[in-house]
Design an enzyme around this catalytic site. Structure first.
Site, mmCIF file in Angstrom:
data_model
loop_
_atom_site.group_PDB
_atom_site.id
_atom_site.type_symbol
_atom_site.label_atom_id
_atom_site.label_comp_id
_atom_site.label_asym_id
_atom_site.label_seq_id
_atom_site.Cartn_x
_atom_site.Cartn_y
_atom_site.Cartn_z
ATOM 1 N N GLU A 43 0.749 -1.264 -0.311
ATOM 2 C CA GLU A 43 0.087 0.074 -0.171
ATOM 3 C C GLU A 43 0.581 1.620 -0.165
ATOM 4 O O GLU A 43 2.005 1.412 0.549
ATOM 5 C CB GLU A 43 -1.053 -0.452 1.421
ATOM 6 C CG GLU A 43 -1.907 1.116 1.452
ATOM 7 C CD GLU A 43 -2.839 1.283 2.547
ATOM 8 O OE1 GLU A 43 -2.131 0.397 3.591
ATOM 9 O OE2 GLU A 43 -2.810 2.531 2.535
ATOM 10 N N ASP A 108 10.023 5.977 14.918
ATOM 11 C CA ASP A 108 9.152 7.789 14.420
ATOM 12 C C ASP A 108 10.413 8.459 15.711
ATOM 13 O O ASP A 108 9.432 7.606 16.935
ATOM 14 C CB ASP A 108 8.189 7.949 14.435
ATOM 15 C CG ASP A 108 7.991 9.452 13.573
ATOM 16 O OD1 ASP A 108 6.860 9.439 13.729
ATOM 17 O OD2 ASP A 108 9.234 9.493 14.250
ATOM 18 N N ASP A 110 10.789 11.959 17.139
ATOM 19 C CA ASP A 110 10.327 13.237 16.965
ATOM 20 C C ASP A 110 10.667 14.032 18.457
ATOM 21 O O ASP A 110 10.628 13.417 19.298
ATOM 22 C CB ASP A 110 8.574 13.347 17.455
ATOM 23 C CG ASP A 110 7.610 14.576 16.475
ATOM 24 O OD1 ASP A 110 6.696 14.342 16.196
ATOM 25 O OD2 ASP A 110 8.453 15.406 16.639
#
Lengths: 411, 509
Positions: A43, A108, A110
């Site tokens: 996807e 991830d 951040d």
């Protein structure tokens, strides 16, 4: 060359035609020996102009992906999971049968998650001073992934604004369940608690090897980053924050001392404290970890179907390209030196100055000249890092095949 | 597996010592289904025996701390009694091991059919496995792990020396000396997820270094995963198995099976008088029957489900057909039913229950399993199991009205919450009779009645210790009498559960 978000519609077509490294990108996602359906069932999602978001995009091959991107010029590209069926046909599949099956393990990190411990910036802002936090995070996590988990193929990428991503691409890892992925994040987590929690790191009596290894990494950076750069003991206000993490009020703020000196005093006082109270306390370590240890978002990592920004995607607000980070030179990585899309397009202009090619030329890319234009721009070194990463995976795969065929005596 | 009719045993005969090869260990993962021939009767008796074993495992697990000495000794006794492997080293164990192997796979067929059944089966099998695994010595463990291809390598002394301090620091509560003594195994980290997740293990290059004492959890986890997958697979091939008409009724009923005395043959028939029933309902009836009796008295009527459950129970405690007819008629007439209607309608079905009409089957009183699992009550019904079917609040009120202590009530409700309905009833028995330990495993309302009567007439010596709940002396005296009283009925059971009777036994539905 400053970047204006408004110029994206003009710059993106050029970027996708001449700069985005579709060649290596396609090789990456085809993963060598996997069946063709692996790419077909992957996807992608696109964020188009005006915040239009389209999910469940899928393509028969990398060339088709390239054509679609060049046609729609998305502001942002995300990569999702490899499903049981083609995502763009998921509506035709019996509900419950359409399942996410494989995906890279991703992390991830951040900078916003560190707002409580950095004084220089907050929220989406970063500066060279606090960027060190990312360096520390990459070192700690990468060491754990390779040494503790035995992982081989990691791609670290600058997110384009305020953090970094990691893509773990080992064949086995891509098949990991959500349970395994969550377990990895939990293993890597030390800083716990939200806004209401003052003390976010508490160590037990024994210090697990993962923690001691991570501490040695933190110690290398602590003085420069925290004491000098962030000056965490330099003012009354920041001083109080640190003091709140100690078991007792053992030290007073002294206007005449700087952070480094204060830290020395703190260490000495803590030693005395431990001696006299006979209590186990790792307060200094806990302070270092609270100020420097990586903070992961478990939700990004645990879902097999979670979508994450693609490498080489452009950040719509900063214009910076999400480029791979060279692990061999992680200390020298400068997010502010990462090229923006405007700079790259400008560089292209300069190169094509002598050539009679109109940028509006709608003809198909002419093979070598077009697809390798990135090599002549400041994007080149980053693509090189990406290619090295791919080479390493290729070599390992070939080595494995040889090993297997040797053991089968299959020539 | 092939099946042959009749009682001829046709198991594969292996010559002399080669029998040991097939089952080299007393413990197994049940990875390979059996491939031999087996008679239908052995099929059934093996299955029933294992079911009995698993039910004991379940009851012991709630009544005692798992792994405690009482738990272990009782479980070992049961294994011995049912002829399952109980000693890891016993050489003469081939038959027991074979029975273990076959019975496990047979029960899989019955217990793969629903989520609830699967969960129950996996839970008991895991507890059984855990008990047997922890009884193994280190050497036997190593052999076993190799045998099941979970060959976790024990790390060498050299390897341990190099990472000794890391091992000490990663295993909480371990001193340097303990690390040196204990065996450590290198396990792929995905087999030890919990230990890795919580950082209670040394992890290197994708391998968790697991100390011997944590190995059980890992092996168990593996066992559970395998069994879970296997059950899912079995469920898929079940239609084929169920189409074999010899197996279908058996498998269907195994999952609801009651495996004790059926109380259809009463030694004390006619020894109960109708006048006694009211008092008996308070003293010696289980809650379900007490409730039904009260509803009958209050409403002068019971619906069909209630009439069946209560009527058969009364038959089981010794009411004759004549007594039953009189009992029901006298109550129903006080209600809306006139004598004529009773004789034409209700009387017929009572006689039917006693086997005097129609098929002439002498129906057997319902077991707890049957009451709990089938025919749940609806509005206006009073049958079923109150611990299962009543709203907990209403149950609490009812128990309070019976003057049961608040602590007692809490204990009962806790068991209900844990879905241990029969244990809740056992607790009810203990509270009503003011005893510490019921002394038997409750499976049947008539068993409740029989035991209660025995207790009240002084047939058992139970001392209630006010200060020390775990007085071993008291327990021993109660244990002494229980086996004596339960053995005769058990041997009856063995005789009763034979092929022919089994079929009758199950067709009453």
């Amino acid at each position: 060359m400053s970047f204006e978000p408004g110029s994206l519609p003009d710059l993106l077509p050029l970027y996708y035609r001449r700069l985005f490294p579709f060649g290596p990108y396609g090789r990456w996602l085809r993963y060598g020996g996997v069946p063709k359906s692996y790419f077909e069932n992957r996807e992608f999602s696109f964020t188009l102009r005006d915040d239009i978001y389209v999910r469940y995009q899928s393509f028969s091959n990398p060339q088709e992906l390239e054509r679609e991107i060049q046609k729609t010029n998305p502001y942002k590209i995300d990569i999702g999971a490899v499903y049981s069926h083609r995502p763009n046909q998921h509506n035709t599949v019996h509900m419950g049968a359409f399942q996410a099956q494989e995906k890279e393990l991703v992390f991830d990190i951040d900078m916003t998650d560190y707002d409580d411990v950095r004084r220089c910036c907050s929220s989406a802002d970063i500066c060279p001073k606090c960027w060190t936090l990312m360096t520390i995070a990459i070192r700690i996590i990468d060491r754990a992934l390779t040494e503790d988990f035995g992982i081989r193929h990691r791609l670290w990428v600058y997110s384009g604004r305020r953090g970094v991503h990691c893509w773990v691409c080992d064949d086995g890892v891509r098949k990991w369940s959500s349970t395994l992925r969550s377990a990895v994040v939990e293993y890597l987590t030390l800083v716990k608690g939200g806004e209401d929690t003052i003390k976010k790191v508490t160590l037990g009596d024994t210090i697990h090897p993962f923690i001691s290894e991570s501490l040695s990494i933190v110690e290398k950076y602590f003085e420069d980053y925290a004491l000098v750069g962030q000056d965490i003991l330099g003012s009354r206000e920041s001083w109080d924050k640190v003091l709140a993490l100690l078991p007792e009020h053992i030290l007073f703020f002294n206007k005449k001392c700087n952070s480094i000196q204060h830290w020395e005093h703190l260490r000495k006082k803590m030693e005395k404290y431990r001696g006299s109270s006979k209590k186990v306390s790792y307060a200094e370590k806990e302070i270092m970890l609270q100020y420097c240890f990586p903070r992961l978002d478990i939700n990004v990592s645990k879902g097999v179907n979670h979508l994450l920004k693609s490498p080489f995607s452009v950040h719509p607000k900063t214009g910076r390209v999400s480029v791979p980070i060279d692990l061999k030179k992680v200390d020298e990585f400068d997010p502010f030196a990462v090229p923006t899309i405007s700079r790259l397009c400008h560089e292209l202009d300069t190169i094509n100055h002598d050539e009679n090619e109109a940028e509006e030329n709608e003809r198909e890319p002419e093979g070598p000249r077009r697809s390798r234009d990135y090599k002549k721009t400041s994007l080149a070194p980053y693509v090189r890092v990406f290619e090295e990463f791919l080479e390493e995976m290729d070599n390992f795969r070939k080595g494995e095949l040889l090993r297997i065929s040797d053991s089968k005596r299959d020539f | 597996m092939q099946f042959y009719r009749g009682n001829r045993l046709k198991c594969a005969r292996l010559a002399g010592d080669r029998r040991g090869d097939r089952y080299p260990h007393s413990l197994q993962f049940y990875l390979q289904p059996p491939t031999e021939n087996i008679s239908l009767s052995e099929f059934e008796s093996f299955a029933v025996d294992r079911l009995k074993l698993l039910k004991v495992v379940e009851n012991l697990g709630v009544s005692y701390l798992k792994g405690s000495p009482e738990y272990k000794s009782k479980l070992e006794m049961e294994l011995k009694k049912l002829k399952f492997p109980y000693r890891a080293l016993a050489e003469e164990d081939y038959d027991a091991r074979r029975k273990d192997h076959l019975s496990h796979f047979i029960l899989r067929l019955a217990y793969c059919q629903s989520e609830e059944l699967r969960r129950w089966f996996i839970q008991q099998e895991m507890d059984l496995f855990r008990y047997r695994f922890t009884e193994l010595t280190e050497d036997l463990i190593k052999n076993f792990l190799t045998y099941v291809n979970l060959a976790y390598n024990a790390i060498s002394k050299e390897e341990k020396d190099t990472c000794a301090d890391k091992l000490v620091n990663s295993t909480p509560g371990f001193s340097g000396a303990k690390v040196v003594d204990m065996a450590y195994y290198k396990v792929p980290w995905s087999h030890a997820v919990d230990l890795v997740r919580t950082r209670r293990i040394y992890l290197h290059d994708g391998f968790a270094f697991v100390p011997h004492q944590d190995l059980v959890a890992i092996v168990l986890n593996n066992y559970r995963t395998n069994l879970s997958k296997a059950l899912a697979l079995t469920a898929r091939s079940l239609p084929v198995v169920q189409s074999d008409e010899r197996l279908q009724p058996l498998l269907n009923h195994l999952s609801h099976a009651y495996v004790g005395p059926d109380y259809s043959i009463q030694k004390n028939t006619g020894k109960i008088s109708l006048e006694q029933i009211d008092a008996l309902s308070v003293k010696s009836f289980p809650l379900c029957m007490r409730q039904l009796h009260k509803a009958l008295r209050d409403n002068h009527h019971l619906r069909h489900g209630g009439r069946m459950q209560y009527g058969l129970f009364l038959k089981g405690i010794g009411l004759t057909l004549e007594q039953a007819l009189q009992f029901w008629k006298s109550e129903f007439i006080r209600g809306k039913v006139d004598a004529d209607k009773f004789d034409k309608g209700y009387a017929y079905s009572i006689r039917h229950n006693y086997g005097k009409e129609g098929k002439r089957t002498d129906y057997t009183p319902y077991s707890c399993m049957k009451i709990i699992l089938s025919n749940p009550p609806s509005q206006g019904d009073y049958h079923g199991c109150p611990f299962r079917h009543s709203d907990p609040e209403l149950l609490k009120q009812k128990l309070q009205s019976y003057k049961i202590s608040p602590t007692g009530i809490t204990q009962v409700l806790d068991l209900v919450k844990g879905m241990h309905y029969q244990l809740a009833c056992q607790k009810y028995f203990e509270l009503i009779h003011d005893v510490d330990d019921i002394g038997f495993s409750l499976n049947h309302p008539n068993q409740y009645f029989a035991e209660s009567q025995k207790l009240l007439s002084g047939g058992r010596e139970i001392k209630k210790e006010r200060n020390q709940p775990e007085n071993s002396q008291a327990k021993q005296s109660s244990q002494k009498s229980t086996p004596a009283s339960s053995t005769p009925s058990c041997s009856n059971t063995k005789a009763e559960i034979k092929l022919e009777e089994l079929e009758d036994y199950f067709t009453e539905d």
